[in-house]
Scaffold this active site. Sequence first.
Site, mmCIF file in Angstrom:
data_model
loop_
_atom_site.group_PDB
_atom_site.id
_atom_site.type_symbol
_atom_site.label_atom_id
_atom_site.label_comp_id
_atom_site.label_asym_id
_atom_site.label_seq_id
_atom_site.Cartn_x
_atom_site.Cartn_y
_atom_site.Cartn_z
ATOM 1 N N LEU A 193 0.507 -1.209 0.089
ATOM 2 C CA LEU A 193 -0.113 0.458 0.266
ATOM 3 C C LEU A 193 0.359 1.928 -0.242
ATOM 4 O O LEU A 193 0.080 2.528 0.802
ATOM 5 C CB LEU A 193 -0.821 0.223 1.116
ATOM 6 C CG LEU A 193 -1.705 -1.226 1.120
ATOM 7 C CD1 LEU A 193 -3.204 -1.046 2.685
ATOM 8 C CD2 LEU A 193 -3.304 -1.502 -0.130
ATOM 9 N N SER A 194 1.827 1.556 -0.574
ATOM 10 C CA SER A 194 3.041 2.263 -0.193
ATOM 11 C C SER A 194 2.775 3.451 -1.379
ATOM 12 O O SER A 194 3.034 4.394 -1.420
ATOM 13 C CB SER A 194 4.705 2.081 -0.887
ATOM 14 O OG SER A 194 4.196 1.447 -2.104
ATOM 15 N N SER A 222 8.159 -2.337 -19.955
ATOM 16 C CA SER A 222 8.166 -1.272 -20.059
ATOM 17 C C SER A 222 9.233 -0.706 -21.674
ATOM 18 O O SER A 222 9.857 -0.972 -21.721
ATOM 19 C CB SER A 222 8.383 0.495 -18.908
ATOM 20 O OG SER A 222 8.355 1.474 -20.194
ATOM 21 N N TYR A 249 15.183 4.133 -13.035
ATOM 22 C CA TYR A 249 13.754 3.300 -12.746
ATOM 23 C C TYR A 249 13.691 2.608 -14.395
ATOM 24 O O TYR A 249 13.112 1.657 -13.926
ATOM 25 C CB TYR A 249 12.244 4.538 -13.128
ATOM 26 C CG TYR A 249 11.259 3.533 -13.288
ATOM 27 C CD1 TYR A 249 10.694 3.056 -13.349
ATOM 28 C CD2 TYR A 249 11.316 4.593 -14.957
ATOM 29 C CE1 TYR A 249 9.720 2.415 -14.162
ATOM 30 C CE2 TYR A 249 10.216 3.728 -15.745
ATOM 31 C CZ TYR A 249 9.099 2.557 -14.922
ATOM 32 O OH TYR A 249 8.175 2.022 -15.849
ATOM 33 N N LYS A 273 13.928 -1.923 -14.859
ATOM 34 C CA LYS A 273 13.682 -2.467 -16.244
ATOM 35 C C LYS A 273 14.239 -3.559 -16.748
ATOM 36 O O LYS A 273 13.987 -4.823 -17.056
ATOM 37 C CB LYS A 273 12.486 -1.615 -16.743
ATOM 38 C CG LYS A 273 11.133 -1.777 -15.565
ATOM 39 C CD LYS A 273 9.968 -1.389 -14.917
ATOM 40 C CE LYS A 273 9.785 -1.654 -14.183
ATOM 41 N NZ LYS A 273 8.137 -2.241 -13.589
ATOM 42 N N ASP A 323 12.768 13.083 -22.021
ATOM 43 C CA ASP A 323 11.446 12.555 -22.854
ATOM 44 C C ASP A 323 11.703 12.328 -24.393
ATOM 45 O O ASP A 323 12.832 12.793 -24.801
ATOM 46 C CB ASP A 323 10.399 13.571 -23.427
ATOM 47 C CG ASP A 323 9.195 14.174 -22.564
ATOM 48 O OD1 ASP A 323 8.901 12.799 -21.421
ATOM 49 O OD2 ASP A 323 8.844 14.457 -22.493
#
Length: 347
Positions: free
Chosen positions: A34-35, A126, A151, A155, A300
């Site tokens: 539940l973080s 991702s 991040y 992955k 981006d």
Amino acid sequence: MSRIVVTGGTGYIGSHTVVELIQSGFDITIIDNLSNSEIEVLSGIERITGVRPDFENIDCTDYMNLDKMLEKYTDIEGIIHFAASKSVGESVQNPLLYYHNNISSLINLLELMPKHNIRHIVFSSSCTVYGQPDHMPVNENAPIKPALSPYGNTKQICEEIIRDTIHATPQINATILRYFNPIGAHPTALIGELPNGIPNNLLPFITQTAAGLRSELRVFGNDYDTPDGSCIRDYIYVVDLAKAHVAALQHMLAGKKNGQLDYYNLGTGRGLSVLEILDMFQKVNDVKVPYKIVERREGDIEQVWADSSKANKELNWKADTPLEDILRSCWQWELHLKERREQAQAQ
Ligand code: UD1
């Protein structure tokens, strides 16, 4: 009946997947700390499906408790592993948190699977692993590019850990799903995305601006080499994405081979620019979203959209919800959240 453990099952994509799994006849146990989600999500799932899934408040980095929990069940056939930290910006500020959470959770699960006789794992990856691809649409054979954030790196590392583990431990099978940009909410508006603080992602920012919670959307750049100058992404409806998990799982459960490792891109095959999405969102929902063009956002990429033909063919799955319906679901969910806030204030 077979039981599937869904880590991160109260999260955004996790909760939608739990709904589809229940509706496909699976028994579910959710593991979540539940973080970045709320326990009330279970009630949303229950209202949609009529079933309240088993819930275990466990952090997947906690090997001992994970082990104890898995010991309780004898009917677990597979794990869908969503539980992970996912904010690009936060990962730059606090890389060790990301390396620790995302990588130890996966290692714990892979270590515990043979011990508890669990044969299948589906992993949330991702399209970020492709960086800015050289060819569009991007298929699963495109080269993996250096990650642009811790991040993104988690992955890539997790994918490598899975590959090496399957090679060494062929009693495990894995499917790696590379998501493009998941958006939208369940058509009942009973579950959806719950952004923590100021949203980083485009759609929650658009809906919050339309609801008056943010004064204006900042469009990050209009000088890209695209038809209208804004970035292009492949926006996939979260319910279509959830259904892909069920298809992937069923494909694995039906498979005869051991040590199977598959990768699938999950997108629509259609690229849309930020300005196109913004325009359509306003039209279909008849709302205004004030915006201004600002500088490009660091990290981006210009454009990316998926070749999902492998998933279409092998999993017999397609993301086919019309964009208008998806954008309506985004707005309906924001209105639901507004109602909830008003009710909470009235109490
Ligand atoms: C981001 C992450 C990606 C991660 C995914 C998870 C980056 C570089 N990538 O994808 O690794 O897997 O989220 O959901 O952060 N935009 C605006 N204004 C906004 C927000 C977004 O113009 O306020 C634009 C962005 O420039 C981008 C598009 O909208 O062109 C989509 O952005 P976003 O929703 O953040 O997703 P990604 O950046 O594609």
